[in-house]
Design a protein around this motif. Structure first.
Motif, short mmCIF file in Angstrom:
data_model
loop_
_atom_site.label_atom_id
_atom_site.label_comp_id
_atom_site.label_asym_id
_atom_site.label_seq_id
_atom_site.Cartn_x
_atom_site.Cartn_y
_atom_site.Cartn_z
N TRP A 27 1.10 -5.09 3.93
CA TRP A 27 2.30 -4.95 3.31
C TRP A 27 3.32 -5.72 2.24
O TRP A 27 3.56 -5.30 1.83
CB TRP A 27 2.96 -3.72 4.20
N ALA A 79 -2.22 -3.22 -5.00
CA ALA A 79 -3.26 -2.49 -4.73
C ALA A 79 -4.10 -2.47 -3.76
O ALA A 79 -4.27 -1.11 -2.42
CB ALA A 79 -4.29 -1.91 -6.51
N ALA A 80 -5.11 -3.80 -3.70
CA ALA A 80 -6.01 -4.46 -1.95
C ALA A 80 -5.14 -4.30 -1.80
O ALA A 80 -5.55 -4.06 -0.18
CB ALA A 80 -6.38 -5.33 -2.99
N TYR A 83 -2.27 -3.52 0.09
CA TYR A 83 -1.45 -1.90 0.32
C TYR A 83 -2.19 -1.16 1.01
O TYR A 83 -2.34 -0.51 1.58
CB TYR A 83 -0.97 -1.30 -1.33
N ALA A 84 -4.17 -1.38 -0.13
CA ALA A 84 -4.78 0.26 0.32
C ALA A 84 -5.55 -0.76 2.29
O ALA A 84 -5.51 -0.10 3.36
CB ALA A 84 -6.06 -0.05 -0.31
N VAL A 105 -2.50 0.14 4.74
CA VAL A 105 -3.24 1.57 5.16
C VAL A 105 -4.29 2.21 5.97
O VAL A 105 -3.80 2.39 6.89
CB VAL A 105 -2.92 2.61 3.33
N VAL A 106 -5.10 0.76 5.67
CA VAL A 106 -6.59 1.41 6.11
C VAL A 106 -5.89 0.48 7.94
O VAL A 106 -6.46 1.10 9.14
CB VAL A 106 -7.47 0.29 6.05
N ALA A 123 0.96 6.14 2.42
CA ALA A 123 0.19 5.61 1.21
C ALA A 123 0.64 6.01 0.07
O ALA A 123 1.33 5.56 -1.36
CB ALA A 123 -0.84 5.99 1.70
N ALA A 162 1.62 3.78 -3.50
CA ALA A 162 0.41 3.87 -4.74
C ALA A 162 0.74 4.36 -6.09
O ALA A 162 1.02 3.73 -7.51
CB ALA A 162 -0.91 5.59 -4.23
#
Length: 317
Positions: free
Chosen positions: A206, A243-244, A246-247, A250-251, A274, A278
């Motif tokens: 993050w 995007a990667a 942040y994804a 979140v995971v 999330a 986004a």
């Protein structure tokens, strides 16, 4: 240069008019700017992982009832004081090391050190005073938490130098700014369960993401003075990489919630977190400096949404 030296209360180019300019005594304003008191976003971003971990650790100890809730609130208050002091100390240390570079960058040339509003000796004294406040907070923590906190000092000290060495200094910032994701567990549980490391890893991604957005404000200046950053490295490929990142954040945070057996409301907070990340990716324009700053600052709200979910889940537990 004489004009700069004769302007002891001038605000730096990267700051808008704040409470420091409106209310603080004139003699204190340069020191408050040195600590970035006029821009509290850094304090929030340092504090929020502390609060995440405190709420998650409290939920894991929910069977202890009211005592753990009160201890969690006490530690959260201590973390808030510590975050103000250590964020200010970190900014002061950063400006001491970067005083020559800051004078060559448009956004930072009017900061207190390069503009002459604060001398080098005064900056070191101010650094020591802030570190003293941090030390007072530190000794209020359990011994295990003290050891965990002290383990972060090496990363904090070397971070300002990393922009001269590696292309993603934001990674080192992530290691430092995410340390709070360990501290709530260390203080409340006096151990670091798997959930702590998962939360820490998620927070690092993050931080790398949001600080890459921030770094796009200085992309051209950094290139001129020879500094490295993820913004320069990624360039027009920033959006998919963001995007990667942040994804992944979140995971990993989701896995931390699962490992900690967090309640359903924690996942509601994660979904809100999330969704906020986004929309940052969707809105990003790396050539719009004002938008980059707005998106960067909006991460306070993203982090607080996640905290609200974790905290409510802990209270219900």
């Amino acid at each position: 240069m004489n004009a700069l030296l004769n302007a002891p209360v001038a605000a730096p180019a990267d700051a808008s008019v704040s409470w420091v300019d409106r209310r603080a005594p004139a003699a204190l304003r340069p020191f408050l700017r040195l600590a970035r008191a006029d821009r509290p976003i850094g304090f929030w971003l340092l504090l929020i992982p502390c609060w995440w971990s405190s709420a998650l650790a409290a939920g894991m100890s929910a069977n202890a009832g009211a005592p753990v809730a009160l201890r969690a609130l006490a530690f959260m208050a201590l973390f808030a004081i510590g975050a103000v002091a250590m964020r200010g100390a970190g900014c002061t240390w950063n400006d001491i090391l970067d005083r020559d570079i800051d004078g060559r960058v448009e956004r930072t040339r009017l900061r207190p050190l390069p503009s002459g509003q604060v001398g080098l000796f005064g900056a070191f004294v101010f650094l020591g005073l802030q570190a003293l406040v941090g030390l007072i907070v530190l000794i209020c923590l359990p011994p295990f938490a003290i050891v965990v906190a002290l383990s972060s000092l090496g990363v904090v000290v070397i971070y300002p130098l990393m922009k001269r060495v590696i292309w993603i200094p934001q990674l080192v910032l992530g290691l430092a700014f995410s340390w709070g994701a360990l501290m709530g567990f260390a203080a409340l549980l006096e151990q670091l369960p798997p959930a702590a490391f998962l939360l820490y890893a998620g927070s690092i991604l993050w931080v790398v993401g949001y600080d890459t957005i921030y770094a796009h404000q200085d992309r051209e200046d950094d290139e001129q003075v020879g500094l490295k950053s993820s913004a320069r490295l990624l360039g027009t490929a920033t959006r998919p990489w963001l995007a990667a990142l942040y994804a992944g954040a979140v995971v990993l945070v989701g896995l931390a919630l699962t490992s900690a057996h967090a309640g359903p409301l924690a996942y509601v907070g994660l979904i809100a977190f999330a969704a906020h990340l986004a929309q940052q990716v969707w809105r990003l324009d790396i050539d719009d400096r004002a938008l980059c700053l707005t998106l960067f600052r909006s991460n306070r709200d993203a982090g607080l949404l996640l905290f609200a979910g974790i905290a409510l889940a802990a209270l219900l537990a």
